[in-house]
Write a protein that holds these residues in place. Sequence first.
Motif, PDB file in Angstrom:
ATOM      1  N   ARG A 180       7.667 -46.344   4.879  1.00 49.05           N
ATOM      2  CA  ARG A 180       8.023 -45.415   3.802  1.00 49.05           C
ATOM      3  C   ARG A 180       8.677 -44.162   4.372  1.00 49.05           C
ATOM      4  NH1 ARG A 180       2.831 -47.107   2.167  1.00 49.05           N
ATOM      5  NH2 ARG A 180       1.856 -45.118   2.739  1.00 49.05           N
ATOM      6  N   GLU A 181       8.150 -43.671   5.479  1.00 49.84           N
ATOM      7  CA  GLU A 181       8.733 -42.480   6.097  1.00 49.84           C
ATOM      8  C   GLU A 181      10.151 -42.756   6.575  1.00 49.84           C
ATOM      9  OE1 GLU A 181       5.834 -41.790   9.078  1.00 49.84           O
ATOM     10  OE2 GLU A 181       4.318 -41.050   7.651  1.00 49.84           O
ATOM     11  N   MET A 220       0.617 -45.616  -5.076  1.00 53.27           N
ATOM     12  CA  MET A 220       0.403 -44.484  -4.176  1.00 53.27           C
ATOM     13  C   MET A 220       0.080 -43.234  -4.998  1.00 53.27           C
ATOM     14  SD  MET A 220       0.911 -45.791  -1.205  1.00 53.27           S
ATOM     15  CE  MET A 220       1.488 -47.422  -0.729  1.00 53.27           C
ATOM     16  N   PRO A 221      -0.781 -42.366  -4.475  1.00 55.27           N
ATOM     17  CA  PRO A 221      -1.049 -41.110  -5.200  1.00 55.27           C
ATOM     18  C   PRO A 221       0.163 -40.192  -5.155  1.00 55.27           C
ATOM     19  CG  PRO A 221      -2.157 -41.116  -3.072  1.00 55.27           C
ATOM     20  CD  PRO A 221      -1.588 -42.494  -3.249  1.00 55.27           C
ATOM     21  N   ARG A 222       0.215 -39.285  -6.099  1.00 59.69           N
ATOM     22  CA  ARG A 222       1.331 -38.355  -6.191  1.00 59.69           C
ATOM     23  C   ARG A 222       1.528 -37.593  -4.890  1.00 59.69           C
ATOM     24  NH1 ARG A 222       1.480 -32.878  -7.445  1.00 59.69           N
ATOM     25  NH2 ARG A 222       3.425 -32.130  -8.417  1.00 59.69           N
ATOM     26  N   ARG A 223       0.431 -37.202  -4.252  1.00 62.86           N
ATOM     27  CA  ARG A 223       0.555 -36.419  -3.017  1.00 62.86           C
ATOM     28  C   ARG A 223       1.295 -37.181  -1.924  1.00 62.86           C
ATOM     29  NH1 ARG A 223      -4.834 -37.899  -3.269  1.00 62.86           N
ATOM     30  NH2 ARG A 223      -5.588 -39.230  -1.564  1.00 62.86           N
ATOM     31  N   LEU A 228       6.068 -37.542   1.565  1.00 62.32           N
ATOM     32  CA  LEU A 228       7.223 -38.254   2.091  1.00 62.32           C
ATOM     33  C   LEU A 228       8.513 -37.483   1.829  1.00 62.32           C
ATOM     34  CD1 LEU A 228       6.180 -41.821   0.935  1.00 62.32           C
ATOM     35  CD2 LEU A 228       6.415 -41.096   3.311  1.00 62.32           C
ATOM     36  N   ALA A 229       8.660 -36.969   0.617  1.00 63.79           N
ATOM     37  CA  ALA A 229       9.887 -36.245   0.282  1.00 63.79           C
ATOM     38  C   ALA A 229      10.022 -34.977   1.115  1.00 63.79           C
ATOM     39  CB  ALA A 229       9.908 -35.923  -1.210  1.00 63.79           C
ATOM     40  N   GLY A 231       8.579 -34.246   3.910  1.00 67.13           N
ATOM     41  CA  GLY A 231       8.747 -34.579   5.315  1.00 67.13           C
ATOM     42  C   GLY A 231      10.156 -35.009   5.655  1.00 67.13           C
ATOM     43  N   ALA A 232      10.885 -35.528   4.667  1.00 70.08           N
ATOM     44  CA  ALA A 232      12.265 -35.957   4.884  1.00 70.08           C
ATOM     45  C   ALA A 232      13.270 -34.850   4.594  1.00 70.08           C
ATOM     46  CB  ALA A 232      12.571 -37.177   4.015  1.00 70.08           C
ATOM     47  N   GLY A 233      12.788 -33.656   4.280  1.00 73.30           N
ATOM     48  CA  GLY A 233      13.696 -32.537   4.032  1.00 73.30           C
ATOM     49  C   GLY A 233      14.171 -32.438   2.600  1.00 73.30           C
ATOM     50  N   LEU A 234      13.450 -33.058   1.666  1.00 73.49           N
ATOM     51  CA  LEU A 234      13.793 -32.964   0.245  1.00 73.49           C
ATOM     52  C   LEU A 234      12.799 -32.042  -0.443  1.00 73.49           C
ATOM     53  CD1 LEU A 234      14.324 -36.787  -0.431  1.00 73.49           C
ATOM     54  CD2 LEU A 234      16.097 -35.087   0.050  1.00 73.49           C
TER      55      LEU A 234
END
Length: 256
Positions: A180-181, A220-223, A228-229, A231-234
Amino acid sequence: MSTPTAAPPPRPSGVREVLGYNWPLYAGGLSAVAGGLALAPRLGRVPAALARTGALAAAALLASSTAASWWVYDRSELYSLDWLTALVPDGPGDHLVISTGLDEASPPLGLRYPGTGQTVVDLYDPALTTEGSIRRARRRVPPRPGTLPGSPSRLPVATRSQDTVFAVFAAHELRLAPDREALFAEITRTLRPGGTLVLVEHPRDRANTAVFGPGAWHFMPRREWLRLAHGAGLYSVTETRIANLVTAFAFRRSAE
């Protein structure tokens, strides 16, 4: 002479197809109901009460999950995309649709936004998307012509080429966090500055747990989506709820 018209796209999956994709789970639930009710008369008072309670709980879960699937997939605005204007008010522009074995987002997007550039990438890999329901769904709805194969760490799309990326009920099928990451990092790479990721998922929350029971742990939980977002710069822009059980997130890449 009349001009031939293009065949309409297939109807998105509803509760009938959901039952077909997940029939082993429903068969197991029905077996639990029948087994509990059949065993109860042969047991002592306390074990019989437990067997009947278990059978009733299994029956209630089957009913609630079926009703929830009907409400979301047959009756809500999910596939009409009326909710999308709040997330991308200017339209999706050049957009990428990511699927993991079942793509039912690209046809309605193409109809609602004709003339936009659309690319579809399928990440299906039996080693990564392990659910039997995905294999059964893929047999019923094969990839559309022109769909490109990809992987979480390699989307076959040029860097900074997309105004919008759509991941509709796709990302949760990647069961390992590193996959996912990797996918979110690739999504960021493909987005133009100021571009938007539209992520649509059942979150693992109280509402979904109430109707899907243990099945909600497949979500997956909202957190996790926020982790993920970010951590990806979003960064988060907005969220909207669909049929009280689905959340559509909009994450934005900074306008560099």
